[in-house]
Motif scaffolding. Structure first.
Motif, PDB file in Angstrom:
ATOM      1  N   VAL A 111     -31.821 151.393  54.897  1.00 33.63           N
ATOM      2  CA  VAL A 111     -31.931 152.668  55.590  1.00 33.63           C
ATOM      3  C   VAL A 111     -32.997 152.523  56.671  1.00 33.63           C
ATOM      4  O   VAL A 111     -34.152 152.196  56.379  1.00 33.63           O
ATOM      5  CB  VAL A 111     -32.309 153.802  54.613  1.00 33.63           C
ATOM      6  CG1 VAL A 111     -32.493 155.119  55.370  1.00 33.63           C
ATOM      7  CG2 VAL A 111     -31.236 153.950  53.529  1.00 33.63           C
ATOM      8  N   VAL A 112     -32.620 152.742  57.908  1.00 31.96           N
ATOM      9  CA  VAL A 112     -33.546 152.622  59.034  1.00 31.96           C
ATOM     10  C   VAL A 112     -33.980 154.016  59.455  1.00 31.96           C
ATOM     11  O   VAL A 112     -33.152 154.858  59.806  1.00 31.96           O
ATOM     12  CB  VAL A 112     -32.898 151.881  60.216  1.00 31.96           C
ATOM     13  CG1 VAL A 112     -33.839 151.870  61.426  1.00 31.96           C
ATOM     14  CG2 VAL A 112     -32.522 150.458  59.816  1.00 31.96           C
ATOM     15  N   THR A 113     -35.279 154.247  59.393  1.00 25.89           N
ATOM     16  CA  THR A 113     -35.839 155.523  59.831  1.00 25.89           C
ATOM     17  C   THR A 113     -36.987 155.239  60.780  1.00 25.89           C
ATOM     18  O   THR A 113     -37.328 154.079  61.023  1.00 25.89           O
ATOM     19  CB  THR A 113     -36.304 156.358  58.626  1.00 25.89           C
ATOM     20  OG1 THR A 113     -36.659 157.684  59.070  1.00 25.89           O
ATOM     21  CG2 THR A 113     -37.499 155.716  57.926  1.00 25.89           C
ATOM     22  N   GLY A 114     -37.561 156.290  61.341  1.00 32.86           N
ATOM     23  CA  GLY A 114     -38.617 156.097  62.318  1.00 32.86           C
ATOM     24  C   GLY A 114     -39.770 157.046  62.126  1.00 32.86           C
ATOM     25  O   GLY A 114     -39.694 158.002  61.348  1.00 32.86           O
ATOM     26  N   THR A 115     -40.843 156.767  62.837  1.00 32.81           N
ATOM     27  CA  THR A 115     -42.012 157.650  62.804  1.00 32.81           C
ATOM     28  C   THR A 115     -41.844 158.810  63.765  1.00 32.81           C
ATOM     29  O   THR A 115     -42.631 159.755  63.740  1.00 32.81           O
ATOM     30  CB  THR A 115     -43.273 156.870  63.186  1.00 32.81           C
ATOM     31  OG1 THR A 115     -43.078 156.264  64.473  1.00 32.81           O
ATOM     32  CG2 THR A 115     -43.565 155.788  62.162  1.00 32.81           C
ATOM     33  N   THR A 121     -47.453 156.464  61.473  1.00 27.04           N
ATOM     34  CA  THR A 121     -46.918 155.461  60.557  1.00 27.04           C
ATOM     35  C   THR A 121     -47.496 155.618  59.156  1.00 27.04           C
ATOM     36  O   THR A 121     -46.764 155.574  58.156  1.00 27.04           O
ATOM     37  CB  THR A 121     -47.190 154.041  61.086  1.00 27.04           C
ATOM     38  OG1 THR A 121     -46.684 153.925  62.421  1.00 27.04           O
ATOM     39  CG2 THR A 121     -46.525 152.999  60.208  1.00 27.04           C
ATOM     40  N   LEU A 122     -48.814 155.806  59.065  1.00 28.51           N
ATOM     41  CA  LEU A 122     -49.434 155.961  57.748  1.00 28.51           C
ATOM     42  C   LEU A 122     -48.954 157.231  57.053  1.00 28.51           C
ATOM     43  O   LEU A 122     -48.752 157.244  55.830  1.00 28.51           O
ATOM     44  CB  LEU A 122     -50.961 155.959  57.878  1.00 28.51           C
ATOM     45  CG  LEU A 122     -51.576 154.640  58.369  1.00 28.51           C
ATOM     46  CD1 LEU A 122     -53.090 154.761  58.472  1.00 28.51           C
ATOM     47  CD2 LEU A 122     -51.191 153.473  57.465  1.00 28.51           C
ATOM     48  N   LEU A 123     -48.757 158.307  57.808  1.00 29.24           N
ATOM     49  CA  LEU A 123     -48.214 159.534  57.216  1.00 29.24           C
ATOM     50  C   LEU A 123     -46.797 159.310  56.699  1.00 29.24           C
ATOM     51  O   LEU A 123     -46.421 159.802  55.630  1.00 29.24           O
ATOM     52  CB  LEU A 123     -48.223 160.668  58.242  1.00 29.24           C
ATOM     53  CG  LEU A 123     -49.564 161.342  58.523  1.00 29.24           C
ATOM     54  CD1 LEU A 123     -49.426 162.310  59.689  1.00 29.24           C
ATOM     55  CD2 LEU A 123     -50.071 162.078  57.279  1.00 29.24           C
ATOM     56  N   SER A 124     -45.999 158.557  57.456  1.00 28.58           N
ATOM     57  CA  SER A 124     -44.623 158.291  57.033  1.00 28.58           C
ATOM     58  C   SER A 124     -44.594 157.446  55.762  1.00 28.58           C
ATOM     59  O   SER A 124     -43.801 157.702  54.844  1.00 28.58           O
ATOM     60  CB  SER A 124     -43.856 157.579  58.155  1.00 28.58           C
ATOM     61  OG  SER A 124     -43.740 158.405  59.293  1.00 28.58           O
ATOM     62  N   VAL A 125     -45.460 156.440  55.693  1.00 29.22           N
ATOM     63  CA  VAL A 125     -45.542 155.616  54.489  1.00 29.22           C
ATOM     64  C   VAL A 125     -45.952 156.466  53.293  1.00 29.22           C
ATOM     65  O   VAL A 125     -45.390 156.339  52.192  1.00 29.22           O
ATOM     66  CB  VAL A 125     -46.533 154.456  54.694  1.00 29.22           C
ATOM     67  CG1 VAL A 125     -46.831 153.745  53.376  1.00 29.22           C
ATOM     68  CG2 VAL A 125     -45.990 153.460  55.715  1.00 29.22           C
ATOM     69  N   GLU A 126     -46.922 157.344  53.495  1.00 31.52           N
ATOM     70  CA  GLU A 126     -47.368 158.213  52.403  1.00 31.52           C
ATOM     71  C   GLU A 126     -46.242 159.110  51.925  1.00 31.52           C
ATOM     72  O   GLU A 126     -46.056 159.307  50.711  1.00 31.52           O
ATOM     73  CB  GLU A 126     -48.555 159.055  52.874  1.00 31.52           C
ATOM     74  CG  GLU A 126     -49.162 159.915  51.774  1.00 31.52           C
ATOM     75  CD  GLU A 126     -50.456 160.581  52.223  1.00 31.52           C
ATOM     76  OE1 GLU A 126     -50.617 161.786  51.972  1.00 31.52           O
ATOM     77  OE2 GLU A 126     -51.299 159.878  52.829  1.00 31.52           O
ATOM     78  N   GLY A 140     -50.585 148.628  53.304  1.00 32.29           N
ATOM     79  CA  GLY A 140     -50.140 147.643  52.329  1.00 32.29           C
ATOM     80  C   GLY A 140     -48.663 147.345  52.411  1.00 32.29           C
ATOM     81  O   GLY A 140     -48.095 146.728  51.498  1.00 32.29           O
ATOM     82  N   VAL A 141     -48.032 147.730  53.514  1.00 33.77           N
ATOM     83  CA  VAL A 141     -46.596 147.514  53.701  1.00 33.77           C
ATOM     84  C   VAL A 141     -46.386 146.275  54.555  1.00 33.77           C
ATOM     85  O   VAL A 141     -47.066 146.106  55.576  1.00 33.77           O
ATOM     86  CB  VAL A 141     -45.943 148.749  54.373  1.00 33.77           C
ATOM     87  CG1 VAL A 141     -44.477 148.467  54.701  1.00 33.77           C
ATOM     88  CG2 VAL A 141     -46.058 149.970  53.468  1.00 33.77           C
ATOM     89  N   PRO A 142     -45.462 145.398  54.187  1.00 34.44           N
ATOM     90  CA  PRO A 142     -45.219 144.197  54.994  1.00 34.44           C
ATOM     91  C   PRO A 142     -44.757 144.540  56.407  1.00 34.44           C
ATOM     92  O   PRO A 142     -44.036 145.526  56.610  1.00 34.44           O
ATOM     93  CB  PRO A 142     -44.105 143.471  54.227  1.00 34.44           C
ATOM     94  CG  PRO A 142     -44.136 144.036  52.846  1.00 34.44           C
ATOM     95  CD  PRO A 142     -44.614 145.447  52.978  1.00 34.44           C
TER      96      PRO A 142
END
Length: 213
Positions: A6-10, A140-145, A176-178
């Protein structure tokens, strides 16, 4: 390797359709855009068909095609239709399937639900596309969270844009995401130039190494 990506974006307009085309082509897979808002210009499915090298049969038709290029919930209301997020089911394929969302994770499909709700129900690995420009660290960090709060597996981050080494490094360190790679801005965007850029900047073996917690 996972069967689904699944490809999503910020954010919107960051290049995830071009990345999706490159990924689907490199995997010799399939592509699906569940909801398309805006039909006056080339649609995302048409862009992927043009750039990926995949045959038309490898591009699944959209579940909803909406006229106005705005958030899907509003575009559907303008068209007088109702999106049913529960009806969005991943197609069965005999190879990898790249599924592209619209905009960011919290883009509403209806006035009650967002894309990330569908992604959580699917439970499939997500690739997060992030631009390299100003503001991307926060986005990006908000999306990861948000993905982690819903226990959605993350394959990694795909950066899109000019090289910003410190920005890319601090996002990787803090999340911590690759990092899967970076797709540079291409002066001439053709199937050949995109394929070459993807090959030069991404390692498909990283998709086989599991997902970030």
């Amino acid at each position: 390797m996972s069967r689904y990506f699944v490809v999503t974006g910020t954010d919107t307009g960051i290049g995830k359709t071009v990345f999706s085309a490159a990924l689907a082509g490199a995997l010799d897979g399939y592509y699906w855009k569940p909801v398309q808002s805006g039909l006056d210009e080339e649609t995302d499915s048409e862009t992927v068909r043009r750039l990926s090298g995949l045959s038309a049969e490898r591009i699944f038709p959209e579940a909803w095609r909406l006229q106005t290029p705005v958030s899907p919930h509003l575009s559907a209301e303008i068209d007088g239709v109702a999106i049913d997020p529960d009806a969005l089911r991943l197609p069965e394929t005999d190879g990898p399937l790249v599924v592209e969302g619209a905009g960011g994770l919290l883009v509403p499909l209806t006035r009650q639900g967002t894309y990330i709700d569908v992604f959580a129900r699917w439970g499939q690995p997500v690739i997060l596309c992030a631009r390299t420009g100003l503001g991307t660290i926060n986005h990006t960090l908000l999306s990861v969270e948000a993905l982690r709060q819903r226990r959605i597996p993350i394959v990694g981050i795909a950066f899109i844009g000019e090289e910003r080494s410190d920005t890319q490094t601090i996002i990787a360190e803090m999340s911590g995401v690759p990092v899967l790679g970076r797709l540079p801005v291409l002066d001439v965007l053709t199937p050949e130039s995109l394929r070459r850029a993807f090959t030069d900047h991404f390692d498909l073996s990283l998709l086989q190494e599991g997902v970030a917690a």
